[in-house]
Each structure stands twice: as structure tokens, then as C-alpha cells.
Design an enzyme around this catalytic site. Structure first.
Site, PDB file in Angstrom:
ATOM      1  N   CYS A  44      38.398  46.504  72.104  1.00  0.00           N
ATOM      2  CA  CYS A  44      38.744  45.274  72.824  1.00  0.00           C
ATOM      3  C   CYS A  44      39.818  44.520  72.058  1.00  0.00           C
ATOM      4  O   CYS A  44      39.946  44.652  70.836  1.00  0.00           O
ATOM      5  CB  CYS A  44      37.503  44.401  73.008  1.00  0.00           C
ATOM      6  SG  CYS A  44      37.775  42.994  74.124  1.00  0.00           S
ATOM      7  N   CYS A  51      29.635  38.967  72.038  1.00  0.00           N
ATOM      8  CA  CYS A  51      29.778  40.325  72.570  1.00  0.00           C
ATOM      9  C   CYS A  51      28.687  41.248  72.042  1.00  0.00           C
ATOM     10  O   CYS A  51      28.442  41.313  70.835  1.00  0.00           O
ATOM     11  CB  CYS A  51      31.147  40.889  72.221  1.00  0.00           C
ATOM     12  SG  CYS A  51      31.430  42.544  72.911  1.00  0.00           S
ATOM     13  N   ASP A 323      23.988  50.030  80.138  1.00  0.00           N
ATOM     14  CA  ASP A 323      25.004  49.325  79.374  1.00  0.00           C
ATOM     15  C   ASP A 323      24.437  48.662  78.126  1.00  0.00           C
ATOM     16  O   ASP A 323      25.149  48.454  77.146  1.00  0.00           O
ATOM     17  CB  ASP A 323      25.647  48.265  80.283  1.00  0.00           C
ATOM     18  CG  ASP A 323      26.890  47.650  79.664  1.00  0.00           C
ATOM     19  OD1 ASP A 323      27.633  48.372  78.989  1.00  0.00           O
ATOM     20  OD2 ASP A 323      27.116  46.443  79.858  1.00  0.00           O
ATOM     21  N   CYS A 367       2.859  36.316  89.501  1.00  0.00           N
ATOM     22  CA  CYS A 367       3.857  35.271  89.762  1.00  0.00           C
ATOM     23  C   CYS A 367       4.343  35.328  91.208  1.00  0.00           C
ATOM     24  O   CYS A 367       4.680  36.403  91.725  1.00  0.00           O
ATOM     25  CB  CYS A 367       5.044  35.440  88.815  1.00  0.00           C
ATOM     26  SG  CYS A 367       6.349  34.206  89.067  1.00  0.00           S
ATOM     27  N   CYS A 373      12.753  38.137  90.817  1.00  0.00           N
ATOM     28  CA  CYS A 373      13.305  38.471  89.498  1.00  0.00           C
ATOM     29  C   CYS A 373      12.862  39.838  88.992  1.00  0.00           C
ATOM     30  O   CYS A 373      13.496  40.408  88.106  1.00  0.00           O
ATOM     31  CB  CYS A 373      12.924  37.404  88.479  1.00  0.00           C
ATOM     32  SG  CYS A 373      11.241  37.544  87.831  1.00  0.00           S
TER      33      CYS A 373
END
Length: 436
Positions: A44, A51, A323, A367, A373
Site C-alpha cells: 500500500c 490497517c 479477508d 436475542c 446481525c
């Protein structure tokens, strides 16, 4: 580049290629998957303070490489050919991430488009999405992106002061002005980039100002990405008292937003949005929440019941589970030796994806907002019992926003104009003592 990534559908952008759930071939039937391709790996031209990917090579035991790492033509062609062959079509999206993916150079993407045209089946279509900090997007880049209908996700952290505190060059110099100029340059070429804004403690304290700054670029789409990062051993801290109370047990960095601050941030932005910007601005989390409330499925992987179908393809052809899990343990294989679709169907990867649902703590199972979520992102489920770090912040947001969203959707179905709906929302919020 910071991880808030986005997947852009045929009709609209949404962040994070952490977006679309996928499956594999089952008999003769194919179901899609989404690959985050990193043509230069973690390389980068910025050194953002939050990051998580800059040290990805080090984490997977990769020896330092002299010069720039760029995906080879061989890996690129194998990937593109497989991607068309193993996806059901008729629309296929390519997602380019980093590091900073534009460091691969324009010729790399010219080659990619050439190969996509070569392998795209007749009657199908494809498009590309690049997540970028925007620093290299000069006139030549913008003309190429516009000509080839690329979608752009551009990182800009709300206000100039906050952006320049976190998103800095290697020499410490600021980058906000360059990012803002790139947004305007893209717009001059007919491209409305999706704006990706991280939520640190600083951002959370400036919710209205950050939101107003972003919406005034008039791109129409904003994604907020909460920063939650574990502190490394021996790392210093500049925590506030609120952060110290929260991070004492879980050891988060000073950039990390607390659940309470994140919840308040979302509520403040939501109030501004429903009061002034319905139909003019889309905010990813709000749009995804409305989609689920309407009976649909979230395309954002953090909101999906299971994960594991958004792998990472590194510059060297290695494929990783996610990722946020680019390490030796989660390396599935190499695209030159195994099809990505086959790697996704291994028992190890299926177990990785199902762990999101199977390891839910009892608190989550009971929940009322679980369908919204799904227990949060696996990387942030490190509280006692495997609970999501930002759980209480999301609960605060859902308690406030869900009833209002349901009413807004009901009024919209009756074809009540957005102006009338926003006036009603302003009236309600004012009665609650909110400043709108």
C-alpha cells in the site's frame, strides 16, 4: 487499505465483498461465490493507523520481497477463467482489493478486462469493483474506469481532521485532499464512488459532522466500518477512560470504537438520515437492515447466518478463508493447483463458515435481533462465551431504529412521499428531545 470492502450488485453498491454469501456446485447446479482478489497483496502507498492487512504477508510467514508484488498473468488468467466457469451467471462481479489494488498499474487491469471478455460466456455480463484510497486516480485512470464501467469504493474518513489523523503517507503527511480530489475527478467522468468511512472513537464523537461531510460529496452511498482491533503485545495506548474500561479485558487498540460509542454514532447518523436524506442517500447498514426487515436476505456477510463463501485470492495464487483470516492456518490451497470452488467445499472451509452459526452463545440465540446481525463478524467475537464485541452497540441501534424503519417502510408502501415521511420523522424525534 482498510477493510471495509464492498460488493456492488447490479443495481447498487454495498461494501464489503464481505457481502454475498455463496455456495458451490451441487450436482449440475451452481451457486455463486465472491472472491476478493488482491493483485498486489498487502502492498500500500498509505500507512493507515488502523490497517489490519499491511502485515498480512508477515502473518502467513512470507519472506520479504524486493520490489513490487504483482499477480502474474498466469494466476490472473486461471482465476478469471475459473470464476466464469464455476459461477452460475448470467452476471459475474470481480472485486479488486489490497493493500492498494491500483498499485498493480493500469496495464494489469487492461489485461484483466481483455481476459474477462475472452472467457465471458455468450449472453452473460461482468463488471468490476475496485476498493481504493484514490491517490493514484488521475485522468487516465478515471477515463479507463469509466470506459469499462468499473464501480469504485473509495476510502475517506468523514472530516478532513479525522481522515488526516489516521490515513497518512509513509512520511506522515496527510491524504484527505488527494482522496477528495479523486472523488470529484471520478464524478467528472460519470462515476459516483461508494464512500467507505471507518468508525473510530474520533469519528464516533463527530457523527453528524462526519455524515454531513460525506453526504455533501453527493455520491449517494456511504458505508461505515467500525474499527475493532486487538492490541499487540507491548503496544502502547492512548485510550480514553471509556476505552480503558472496555479494553481492560479484551485489550483493544486506542483506535477501536467502544460498543456504546458505536451505538450512539449509528443512532445519531440514522436520525439525520431519516430526517433529511431518504431517497437521496443510502447508508449500507440501514439499507441492509431494511432489506432483512422486509423479508429479504442481507448481502453483507457480517449479517449473514454463516460465512466462508467470500475467500481471498492473494497475488501469488494462494486462496484464504476470509479477508480477516489470511494466515497459514486458513490457507486453502493455490488457484494454479485447485479450483476455488473445490477449495470452498473442503470440510475445513465449511466448518469455518458454519462456526459463525454453530458457536453462537446462548445470549445471541435468545436475542430478538439475531436475524439482523447473526452474531456479528467472527473476527470480533472474542468476548466471554464467544459474544460479539459490538453487540451492545448494535442492540442500542436496533432498539432505536427498527421501529422507525418499520414505520418508514409501511408509509413508503402506501406511496407517501419521502418529504412527508421525513417531516413525520423529524416531528417524532423532536418529541423525543432529539436535535434534528
Amino acid at each position: 487499505m482498510m477493510g471495509g470492502t464492498s460488493v456492488k450488485s447490479e443495481n447498487h453498491s454495498q461494501d464489503r465483498t464481505e457481502g454475498m454469501s455463496a455456495g458451490l456446485s451441487c450436482g449440475t447446479k451452481k451457486t455463486g461465490f465472491v472472491v476478493m482478489a488482491k493483485p498486489v497483496g498487502s502492498v500500500c502507498n498509505l500507512r493507515c493507523r488502523y490497517c489490519y492487512y499491511l502485515d498480512a504477508g508477515e502473518r502467513r510467514g512470507e519472506a520479504p520481497v524486493e520490489g513490487r508484488k504483482i499477480m502474474s498473468d498466469e494466476v490472473l488468467e486461471v482465476f478469471i477463467r475459473q470464476y466464469f466457469e464455476d459461477n452460475p451467471g448470467p452476471a459475474v462481479q470481480f472485486n479488486w482489493h489490497g493493500g492498494e489494488p491500483t498499485l498493480a498499474g493500469l496495464d494489469f487491469y487492461r489485461k484483466a478486462v481483455e481476459l474477462q471478455k475472452k472467457y465471458c460466456p455468450e449472453g452473460w455480463e461482468f463488471w468490476n469493483n475496485i476498493q481504493t484510497n484514490g491517490l493514484l486516480l488521475d485522468e487516465e485512470w478515471c477515463a479507463f474506469l469509466a470506459e469499462n464501467r468499473f464501480d469504485i469504493g473509495l476510502s475517506i474518513d468523514g472530516t478532513e481532521v479525522i481522515h488526516d489523523k489516521y490515513r497518512i503517507h509513509p512520511d506522515g503527511s496527510p491524504s484527505y485532499e488527494q482522496a477528495a480530489e479523486s472523488i470529484c475527478r471520478l464524478q467528472a467522468h460519470g462515476i459516483q464512488p461508494d464512500l467507505l468511512c471507518t468508525v473510530t472513537m474520533d469519528t464516533a464523537k463527530s457523527a453528524e459532522k462526519a455524515y454531513r461531510t460525506l453526504k455533501n460529496f453527493h455520491t449517494g452511498w456511504i458505508q461505515f466500518i467500525p474499527i475493532v482491533m486487538r492490541r499487540q503485545t507491548g503496544e502502547g495506548t492512548e485510550d480514553t477512560e471509556e476505552q480503558r474500561e472496555h479494553t481492560a479485558e479484551v485489550e483493544l487498540t486506542s483506535e477501536s470504537v467502544t460498543p456504546e460509542a458505536y451505538g450512539k454514532f449509528l443512532c445519531d447518523v440514522f436520525d439525520q438520515w431519516i430526517s433529511h436524506d431518504l431517497g437521496a442517500v443510502d447508508v449500507q447498514l440501514f439499507a441492509e437492515t431494511a432489506q432483512v426487515l422486509a423479508g429479504g436476505q442481507a448481502s453483507l456477510c457480517t449479517m449473514a447466518p454463516v460465512c466462508g463463501r467470500v475467500p481471498v485470492l492473494e497475488y501469488d495464487g494462494n486462496v484464504y478463508s476470509c479477508d480477516h483470516f489470511v494466515d497459514k492456518e486458513h490457507c486453502l490451497g493455490n488457484v494454479k493447483e485447485h479450483r476455488i470452488s473445490v477449495l470452498l467445499d473442503t470440510e475445513e472451509q465449511k466448518a469455518f463458515g458454519m462456526a459463525k452459526r454453530d458457536a453462537l452463545p446462548e445470549k445471541c440465540r435468545q436475542c430478538p435481533y439475531l436475524k439482523l446481525c447473526s452474531g456479528g463478524c467472527l473476527k470480533d467475537r472474542f468476548l466471554e462465551g464467544g459474544a460479539y464485541d459490538l453487540c451492545e452497540g448494535l442492540r442500542m441501534f436496533y432498539d432505536h431504529a427498527v421501529p422507525l424503519l418499520k414505520d418508514i417502510m409501511a408509509m413508503s408502501r402506501k406511496r407517501i412521499p419521502n418529504g412527508t415521511i421525513m417531516a413525520e420523522m423529524r416531528s417524532r424525534l423532536k418529541k423525543q428531545g432529539k436535535r434534528v
